[in-house]
Design an enzyme around this catalytic site. Sequence first.
Site, mmCIF file in Angstrom:
data_model
loop_
_atom_site.group_PDB
_atom_site.id
_atom_site.type_symbol
_atom_site.label_atom_id
_atom_site.label_comp_id
_atom_site.label_asym_id
_atom_site.label_seq_id
_atom_site.Cartn_x
_atom_site.Cartn_y
_atom_site.Cartn_z
ATOM 1 N N CYS A 114 50.913 4.564 -18.325
ATOM 2 C CA CYS A 114 50.541 3.208 -18.711
ATOM 3 C C CYS A 114 49.490 2.638 -17.766
ATOM 4 C CB CYS A 114 51.787 2.335 -18.747
ATOM 5 S SG CYS A 114 52.957 3.003 -19.920
ATOM 6 N N GLY A 149 33.420 22.615 2.441
ATOM 7 C CA GLY A 149 32.555 21.659 1.748
ATOM 8 C C GLY A 149 31.620 22.211 0.713
HETATM 9 N N1 LLP Z 1 37.923 20.939 6.394
HETATM 10 C C1 LLP Z 1 38.143 19.627 6.523
HETATM 11 C C2 LLP Z 1 38.250 19.065 7.874
HETATM 12 C C3 LLP Z 1 38.259 18.812 5.382
HETATM 13 O O1 LLP Z 1 38.464 17.511 5.530
HETATM 14 C C4 LLP Z 1 38.154 19.393 4.094
HETATM 15 C C5 LLP Z 1 38.309 18.573 2.887
HETATM 16 C C6 LLP Z 1 37.943 20.785 4.014
HETATM 17 C C7 LLP Z 1 37.815 21.527 5.182
HETATM 18 C C8 LLP Z 1 37.839 21.503 2.704
HETATM 19 O O2 LLP Z 1 36.739 21.082 1.982
HETATM 20 P P1 LLP Z 1 36.309 21.853 0.635
HETATM 21 O O3 LLP Z 1 35.817 23.230 1.025
HETATM 22 O O4 LLP Z 1 37.488 21.956 -0.230
HETATM 23 O O5 LLP Z 1 35.243 21.028 0.061
HETATM 24 N N2 LLP Z 1 40.406 15.402 -3.036
HETATM 25 C C9 LLP Z 1 38.970 15.486 -3.059
HETATM 26 C C10 LLP Z 1 38.436 16.357 -1.939
HETATM 27 C C11 LLP Z 1 38.861 15.908 -0.562
HETATM 28 C C12 LLP Z 1 38.348 16.805 0.514
HETATM 29 C C13 LLP Z 1 38.934 16.456 1.826
HETATM 30 N N3 LLP Z 1 38.566 17.326 2.893
HETATM 31 C C14 LLP Z 1 38.545 15.993 -4.426
HETATM 32 O O6 LLP Z 1 39.406 16.199 -5.284
HETATM 33 O O7 LLP Z 1 37.357 16.160 -4.688
#
Ligand code: LLP
Length: 422
Positions: free
Chosen positions: A345, A238
């Site tokens: 489109c 996150g």
């Molecule tokens: N762990 C869990 C349980 C998660 O649900 C996620 C991301 C992560 C780790 C990794 O999070 P990060 O370090 O990448 O923030 N498609 C969206 C982001 C969706 C994130 C979903 N979960 C975007 O393009 O911003």
Amino acid sequence: MNHFEYRAGKLFAEDVDLTKLAEAAGTPLYVYSTATLERHYRVFANAFPAGTLIAFSVKANGNLAVLKTLGQLGAGADVVSGGELKKALAAGIPPERIVFSGVGKTPREMKLGLEAGIHQFNVESEPELEALNETALALGKRAPITIRVNPNVDARTHAKITTGTSETKFGIPWSRARDAYTRAGKLAGIRIVGVDMHIGSQVTELGPFEQAFARMAELIGTLRRDGHDITRADLGGGLGVPYRLDDPPPPDPNAYARSITGLTKDLGVELIFEPGRLIAANAGILLSRVIYVKDGEAKKFLIIDAAMNDLLRPALYDAHHDILSVNEAPPGTPRQRYDIVGPICETTDLFARDREMPVLKSGDLVAIMTAGAYGAVMSSAYNARPPAAEVLVKGDAWSVVRPRMSDDAIVEMDRLPDWLGS
Ligand code: LLP
């Protein structure tokens, strides 16, 4: 920090000239930098004590070459499907460094994880706990689990990527966590190993993490008093990244690590993290060529050969990505505001609105920055467009790590039923 920079007026990925790469490999093209991936992984991993498991979140970038690059540095993997599990294993990541997250694991996927001998399942609901118990018993195994607890903390990020409030589908509510552990403790196919949480993505302040991890520390104490053997704390991913190069950067991994280690140092647990974006986002760009410059009544449009099927983030989350001209504009070059759009489109097939750029023409190349996470993985073949190919760069070497599909391959994906003939 990343390894995409101008050299003598041309944008490079490490020692690879992107203009030449576009000619050789075509566009639209995802380009990943090994040096940036490695640097981000090392900065994060080195911020924590040895023995911390850094499980790269495969959903951010699941390319085998990216996974293998990180796996060789010691990264584990956070997976959320049977497909991601198989990818992590195929990339050589040992099962004991793999954690399995996600709200809808099916018995088939659980079986894959149990047979591989993964580090842990992060269980997200009571029915999942029962299903995992049954699946494990049927295989004569005990599933190592944490329960993902929803701390009900607002991560103050985009609503569509917030996961830690009680409004979302993620985790077991705080109020039921203790009962869920009591139940887990009675199941012969389950072995409790720790606790888990993940509050959201692109979190740019430390406050929400601190609040959530303080709650977790408290929970660990309660669970231990209840007699559970809690030896691991999975703190999710996150931590956000800068999407605008001239914006103040979000807290760096060292500040994040200092604040977390402060909260968790007396707990005597193995720490697990699941970073995705932090490692991959600024290690990748989407390289694209201008097809046409179109004069609308009210606007000028830069129509490029990448589209929302390649990079969905702007259409889905109104996400900002910096966009650079691959030929650096010399000082004094006239500038122009463009809506930068793809050929699909849909009005929402728009990468940037009223973006000031040097004046560009058909055939020029642009680089959509910070596209290494949640880019290629979220692509589709909408409008029967083959998704962008992917290249990994290392020094002056590059290799196609996901070839471009042909139009014919897209056609061949479908089958005709008997009654329509062939
Ligand atoms: N762990 C869990 C349980 C998660 O649900 C996620 C991301 C992560 C780790 C990794 O999070 P990060 O370090 O990448 O923030 N498609 C969206 C982001 C969706 C994130 C979903 N979960 C975007 O393009 O911003």
